[in-house]
Design an enzyme around this catalytic site. Structure first.
Site, PDB file in Angstrom:
ATOM      1  N   ARG A  38       0.844  -1.208   0.000  1.00 45.66           N
ATOM      2  CA  ARG A  38       0.000   0.000   0.000  1.00 45.66           C
ATOM      3  C   ARG A  38       0.874   1.252   0.000  1.00 45.66           C
ATOM      4  O   ARG A  38       0.583   2.220  -0.696  1.00 45.66           O
ATOM      5  CB  ARG A  38      -0.910   0.016   1.239  1.00 45.66           C
ATOM      6  CG  ARG A  38      -1.722  -1.231   1.418  1.00 45.66           C
ATOM      7  CD  ARG A  38      -3.225  -1.050   1.198  1.00 45.66           C
ATOM      8  NE  ARG A  38      -3.836  -2.347   0.946  1.00 45.66           N
ATOM      9  CZ  ARG A  38      -4.453  -3.093   1.849  1.00 45.66           C
ATOM     10  NH1 ARG A  38      -4.612  -2.647   3.072  1.00 45.66           N
ATOM     11  NH2 ARG A  38      -4.963  -4.261   1.528  1.00 45.66           N
ATOM     12  N   GLU A 182     -13.734 -13.869  11.109  1.00 45.40           N
ATOM     13  CA  GLU A 182     -13.810 -13.242   9.785  1.00 45.40           C
ATOM     14  C   GLU A 182     -13.703 -14.292   8.677  1.00 45.40           C
ATOM     15  O   GLU A 182     -12.605 -14.659   8.262  1.00 45.40           O
ATOM     16  CB  GLU A 182     -12.693 -12.186   9.620  1.00 45.40           C
ATOM     17  CG  GLU A 182     -12.724 -11.488   8.260  1.00 45.40           C
ATOM     18  CD  GLU A 182     -11.607 -10.463   8.067  1.00 45.40           C
ATOM     19  OE1 GLU A 182     -10.681 -10.420   8.893  1.00 45.40           O
ATOM     20  OE2 GLU A 182     -11.660  -9.730   7.080  1.00 45.40           O
ATOM     21  N   LYS A 224     -17.307 -10.867  11.281  1.00 43.48           N
ATOM     22  CA  LYS A 224     -16.816  -9.907  10.279  1.00 43.48           C
ATOM     23  C   LYS A 224     -16.909 -10.557   8.902  1.00 43.48           C
ATOM     24  O   LYS A 224     -15.973 -11.216   8.454  1.00 43.48           O
ATOM     25  CB  LYS A 224     -15.371  -9.506  10.623  1.00 43.48           C
ATOM     26  CG  LYS A 224     -14.741  -8.571   9.602  1.00 43.48           C
ATOM     27  CD  LYS A 224     -13.483  -7.916  10.117  1.00 43.48           C
ATOM     28  CE  LYS A 224     -12.800  -7.153   9.000  1.00 43.48           C
ATOM     29  NZ  LYS A 224     -11.736  -6.270   9.447  1.00 43.48           N
ATOM     30  N   SER A 266     -14.442  -4.580   3.901  1.00 37.66           N
ATOM     31  CA  SER A 266     -14.822  -3.916   2.643  1.00 37.66           C
ATOM     32  C   SER A 266     -14.389  -4.721   1.421  1.00 37.66           C
ATOM     33  O   SER A 266     -14.972  -4.548   0.344  1.00 37.66           O
ATOM     34  CB  SER A 266     -14.292  -2.483   2.582  1.00 37.66           C
ATOM     35  OG  SER A 266     -12.897  -2.436   2.751  1.00 37.66           O
ATOM     36  N   GLY A 267     -13.371  -5.547   1.547  1.00 37.17           N
ATOM     37  CA  GLY A 267     -13.029  -6.536   0.525  1.00 37.17           C
ATOM     38  C   GLY A 267     -12.503  -5.998  -0.796  1.00 37.17           C
ATOM     39  O   GLY A 267     -12.495  -6.729  -1.783  1.00 37.17           O
ATOM     40  N   GLY A 268     -12.101  -4.717  -0.841  1.00 39.46           N
ATOM     41  CA  GLY A 268     -11.602  -4.162  -2.097  1.00 39.46           C
ATOM     42  C   GLY A 268     -12.637  -3.338  -2.839  1.00 39.46           C
ATOM     43  O   GLY A 268     -12.393  -2.855  -3.946  1.00 39.46           O
ATOM     44  N   ARG A 299      -9.297  -1.032   3.799  1.00 39.69           N
ATOM     45  CA  ARG A 299      -9.064  -0.241   2.572  1.00 39.69           C
ATOM     46  C   ARG A 299     -10.100   0.848   2.359  1.00 39.69           C
ATOM     47  O   ARG A 299      -9.769   1.962   1.951  1.00 39.69           O
ATOM     48  CB  ARG A 299      -9.026  -1.172   1.358  1.00 39.69           C
ATOM     49  CG  ARG A 299      -7.738  -1.920   1.230  1.00 39.69           C
ATOM     50  CD  ARG A 299      -7.851  -3.085   0.286  1.00 39.69           C
ATOM     51  NE  ARG A 299      -8.624  -4.172   0.833  1.00 39.69           N
ATOM     52  CZ  ARG A 299      -8.841  -5.326   0.191  1.00 39.69           C
ATOM     53  NH1 ARG A 299      -8.358  -5.501  -1.023  1.00 39.69           N
ATOM     54  NH2 ARG A 299      -9.528  -6.289   0.773  1.00 39.69           N
TER      55      ARG A 299
HETATM   56  C1  5MM Z   1      -5.788  -5.039   6.665  1.00 38.41           C
HETATM   57  O1  5MM Z   1      -6.059  -6.204   5.953  1.00 38.41           O
HETATM   58  C2  5MM Z   1      -6.195  -7.370   6.783  1.00 38.41           C
HETATM   59  C3  5MM Z   1      -5.379  -8.503   6.273  1.00 38.41           C
HETATM   60  O2  5MM Z   1      -4.111  -8.073   6.110  1.00 38.41           O
HETATM   61  P1  5MM Z   1      -2.995  -9.121   5.621  1.00 38.41           P
HETATM   62  O3  5MM Z   1      -3.572  -9.813   4.413  1.00 38.41           O
HETATM   63  O4  5MM Z   1      -1.851  -8.273   5.315  1.00 38.41           O
HETATM   64  O5  5MM Z   1      -2.760 -10.060   6.751  1.00 38.41           O
HETATM   65  C4  5MM Z   1      -7.612  -7.875   6.706  1.00 38.41           C
HETATM   66  O6  5MM Z   1      -7.806  -8.946   7.591  1.00 38.41           O
HETATM   67  C5  5MM Z   1      -8.596  -6.821   7.031  1.00 38.41           C
HETATM   68  O7  5MM Z   1      -8.667  -6.636   8.417  1.00 38.41           O
HETATM   69  C6  5MM Z   1      -9.961  -7.207   6.515  1.00 38.41           C
HETATM   70  O8  5MM Z   1      -9.892  -8.003   5.372  1.00 38.41           O
HETATM   71  C7  5MM Z   1     -10.746  -5.974   6.186  1.00 38.41           C
HETATM   72  O9  5MM Z   1     -10.009  -5.240   5.267  1.00 38.41           O
HETATM   73  P2  5MM Z   1     -10.759  -4.642   4.001  1.00 38.41           P
HETATM   74  O10 5MM Z   1      -9.674  -3.923   3.259  1.00 38.41           O
HETATM   75  O11 5MM Z   1     -11.325  -5.829   3.293  1.00 38.41           O
HETATM   76  O12 5MM Z   1     -11.817  -3.720   4.561  1.00 38.41           O
END
Ligand code: 5MM
Length: 352
Positions: A38, A182, A224, A266-268, A299
């Protein structure tokens, strides 16, 4: 009458506090490789110091705790110190934000099942949780990833990942730490919203069956999940209302009322769209859902903040203003009150 031990009551209270009115969670648990990717996008140095500075920027944003109840941190972050010498955990607590920790250690290939993953991190988890509890971390998070494609997900992938999630949850509750579970059905691919619905339904039903078998107190967890969406490469365009209806109907079929809250990843998705989806779900269904419906975005909240910050001191205040704006928007969406059209100018008044 139900007997609840003192330790389990603390776990239940944490879950309730995290989904308190108008609040959601901030996922800032990017592992070092993800955080570096990122940062690279915006020309920010990929160093431990820059990661520390960025996380300090987040946790010192004035007024953030009005909208953010808890922050999911990463193991590196909880061992770092802010510029005033206090730990980043102390900084979160001082700001009124409950600190939590991602405890899985990432995914690896599921042997014998091409294109499917399994999440690792159960070895030594009991000891790590004891350490984390001693450091003041009150909740944890573990992410299982389920890919959708030709012939996948398999029953084995779903069952194995959900069993592991349930074992993680049991270890957390034993340690007095509230587990966020999650199970993420990925957006990668060209599957339809209907396929996502079917897979998410299967995953959630398996998850709750495994949580039951592991004797998990459902009042002491948060879920989650992903929203129910077509894959990124599917040309089908679903309206905000279609996504809201599919997602809430799927959750209503699978998530027991004893669970205090559902906080989406949010998943992208584009940040604005994720907020609109959450808003529509609460606008249409808030009186019909037994659990709080909120956010635990990474994200969707952070990308615009990083884009402004770019690793530069002079950008800290505008970056914090953007963070507060994104957090407030999602807090409004928590009640179906979000209105993109009324975005305020970026000025100091947002810090009041
Ligand atoms: C911050 O992203 C987390 C996973 O990070 P790594 O893949 O580097 O271990 C992830 O678990 C995050 O908490 C969730 O997926 C929610 O993130 P998004 O971007 O989907 O909202």
């Amino acid at each position: 009458m139900e007997y609840v031990s003192e330790k389990m009551q603390v776990v239940r209270d944490t879950a309730i506090e995290l989904v308190a009115s108008y609040k959601g969670l901030l996922a800032m648990d990017e592992s070092t490789p993800t955080c570096n990717t990122r940062f690279a996008q915006f020309g920010i140095p990929e160093t431990a110091e820059a990661r520390r500075d960025y996380r300090e920027l987040i946790l010192t944003t004035p007024g953030l705790s009005k909208y953010i109840s808890g922050a999911i941190l990463y193991d590196e972050t909880i061992r770092q110190q802010a510029s005033d010498g206090s730990s980043l955990i102390a900084l979160a607590i001082r700001s009124g934000i409950i600190p939590g920790i991602k405890v899985d250690i990432g995914t690896t290939d599921l042997a014998g099942f091409p294109h499917e993953k399994i999440t690792m991190g159960l070895d030594g988890l009991r000891e790590r949780l004891t350490e984390y509890a001693g450091m003041g971390l009150r909740f944890a998070k573990w992410r299982a990833v389920i890919a959708v494609g030709k012939g996948i997900p398999t029953e084995t992938c779903i069952a194995t990942n959900m069993q592991i999630l349930a074992q993680y949850a049991a270890l957390c509750q034993e340690a007095g730490i509230m587990p966020i579970v999650e199970p993420e059905v990925l957006m990668d691919g060209d599957h339809s919203i209907m396929q996502c619905f079917e897979v998410t339904e299967k995953v959630l039903n398996t998850l709750f069956s495994e949580l039951y078998k592991q004797r998990i107190d459902l009042a002491g967890i948060l879920l989650k999940p992903n929203m129910v969406l077509a894959g990124k490469d599917n040309i089908e365009k679903n309206s905000i209302t279609e996504v809201a209806e599919a997602t809430v109907n799927c959750l209503l079929r699978c998530v027991p009322a004893a669970v205090p809250g559902v906080a989406f990843l949010s998943g992208g998705q584009d940040g604005e769209l994720a907020t609109n989806h959450l808003n529509e779900m609460n606008r249409l269904y808030k009186s019909r859902m037994p659990w709080a419906l909120t956010f635990s975005f990474s994200r969707a909240i952070q990308l615009p903040v990083l884009e402004i910050w770019k690793g530069k001191k002079e950008n800290i205040i505008p970056a914090q203003q953007e963070l507060l704006y994104r957090a407030k928007g999602n807090s409004d969406a928590r009640w179906g009150d979000y209105d993109f059209a009324v975005r305020p100018e970026r000025d100091a008044s947002i810090f009041m």
